[in-house]
Design a protein around this motif. Sequence first.
Motif, PDB file in Angstrom:
ATOM      1  N   HIS A   2      26.720  36.479 -60.244  1.00 12.20           N
ATOM      2  CA  HIS A   2      26.252  36.375 -61.623  1.00 12.20           C
ATOM      3  C   HIS A   2      25.885  37.789 -62.043  1.00 12.20           C
ATOM      4  CE1 HIS A   2      23.304  35.775 -64.879  1.00 12.20           C
ATOM      5  NE2 HIS A   2      24.126  34.799 -65.195  1.00 12.20           N
ATOM      6  N   ALA A   3      26.546  38.294 -63.102  1.00 13.58           N
ATOM      7  CA  ALA A   3      26.321  39.674 -63.523  1.00 13.58           C
ATOM      8  C   ALA A   3      26.135  39.745 -65.032  1.00 13.58           C
ATOM      9  CB  ALA A   3      27.501  40.544 -63.102  1.00 13.58           C
ATOM     10  N   TRP A  17      22.733  42.035 -61.369  1.00 12.57           N
ATOM     11  CA  TRP A  17      23.564  41.043 -60.697  1.00 12.57           C
ATOM     12  C   TRP A  17      22.830  40.386 -59.552  1.00 12.57           C
ATOM     13  CZ3 TRP A  17      23.514  45.945 -58.923  1.00 12.57           C
ATOM     14  CH2 TRP A  17      23.624  46.146 -57.556  1.00 12.57           C
ATOM     15  N   SER A  18      23.332  39.197 -59.208  1.00 14.95           N
ATOM     16  CA  SER A  18      22.900  38.465 -58.029  1.00 14.95           C
ATOM     17  C   SER A  18      24.172  37.943 -57.368  1.00 14.95           C
ATOM     18  CB  SER A  18      21.981  37.306 -58.428  1.00 14.95           C
ATOM     19  OG  SER A  18      21.535  36.623 -57.277  1.00 14.95           O
ATOM     20  N   ASN A  19      24.228  38.024 -56.039  1.00 18.97           N
ATOM     21  CA  ASN A  19      25.430  37.632 -55.319  1.00 18.97           C
ATOM     22  C   ASN A  19      25.065  36.604 -54.260  1.00 18.97           C
ATOM     23  OD1 ASN A  19      27.745  37.414 -53.771  1.00 18.97           O
ATOM     24  ND2 ASN A  19      28.158  39.606 -53.740  1.00 18.97           N
ATOM     25  N   ALA A  20      25.702  35.452 -54.346  1.00 20.91           N
ATOM     26  CA  ALA A  20      25.508  34.394 -53.351  1.00 20.91           C
ATOM     27  C   ALA A  20      26.713  34.380 -52.412  1.00 20.91           C
ATOM     28  CB  ALA A  20      25.341  33.048 -54.038  1.00 20.91           C
ATOM     29  N   GLY A  21      26.828  35.411 -51.567  1.00 19.55           N
ATOM     30  CA  GLY A  21      27.846  35.444 -50.528  1.00 19.55           C
ATOM     31  C   GLY A  21      29.270  35.700 -50.984  1.00 19.55           C
ATOM     32  N   HIS A  22      29.470  36.162 -52.211  1.00 17.96           N
ATOM     33  CA  HIS A  22      30.802  36.425 -52.751  1.00 17.96           C
ATOM     34  C   HIS A  22      31.268  37.814 -52.312  1.00 17.96           C
ATOM     35  CE1 HIS A  22      33.729  34.848 -55.552  1.00 17.96           C
ATOM     36  NE2 HIS A  22      33.834  36.022 -56.152  1.00 17.96           N
ATOM     37  N   PRO A  23      32.574  38.093 -52.320  1.00 16.95           N
ATOM     38  CA  PRO A  23      33.014  39.461 -52.020  1.00 16.95           C
ATOM     39  C   PRO A  23      32.337  40.458 -52.962  1.00 16.95           C
ATOM     40  CG  PRO A  23      34.902  37.993 -52.049  1.00 16.95           C
ATOM     41  CD  PRO A  23      33.714  37.201 -52.544  1.00 16.95           C
ATOM     42  N   THR A  74      17.960  37.063 -55.449  1.00 19.63           N
ATOM     43  CA  THR A  74      17.515  38.419 -55.726  1.00 19.63           C
ATOM     44  C   THR A  74      18.379  39.031 -56.811  1.00 19.63           C
ATOM     45  OG1 THR A  74      16.950  38.630 -53.389  1.00 19.63           O
ATOM     46  CG2 THR A  74      17.035  40.663 -54.681  1.00 19.63           C
ATOM     47  N   GLU A  75      17.748  39.620 -57.810  1.00 17.96           N
ATOM     48  CA  GLU A  75      18.479  40.365 -58.832  1.00 17.96           C
ATOM     49  C   GLU A  75      18.440  41.847 -58.475  1.00 17.96           C
ATOM     50  OE1 GLU A  75      17.041  39.713 -62.810  1.00 17.96           O
ATOM     51  OE2 GLU A  75      18.343  37.984 -63.052  1.00 17.96           O
TER      52      GLU A  75
END
Length: 137
Positions: free
Chosen positions: A5-6, A21-27, A58-59
């Motif tokens: 999410h960005a 951004w927040s990344n849930a295990g994405h490349p 986390t953002e």
Amino acid sequence: GTLVHARLDPTADSPDWTLTWSNAGHPPPLIRAHDGHVTQLVEHDMLFHRALGPCDRTEHRRRLPPGSTLLLYTDGLVERRGHDMYATVAQLVDLLARLGDRPLDELLHRISNRLTDPSPEDDVVLLAVRTPVIAQR
């Protein structure tokens, strides 16, 4: 499941933009600076799954100067059975470094042609955004 999410926001009193951004295990999303240097945004949290239950996200924030290119992509671009995903991400970083000053539609077309498997087993989506360069008067 994985997700990035960005959000891009103009930075007050500056020509820069702020990426949150927040990344849930994405490349990892990639940022190409105007000088060609590419950074992987490797910070991430856990994946999404019902069995994992709710968890805090986390953002992260990073300033993007004018002329920066943000590249987001699905795992279908870099994951293939029997291939090292990290080697393919390294190829993507190299392509973005070398071709990242091209118009965005051409950049995405070239990346897709070089890295997309002829018969992909997963969806392949690319999204590129370039922060505007303000002309000097």
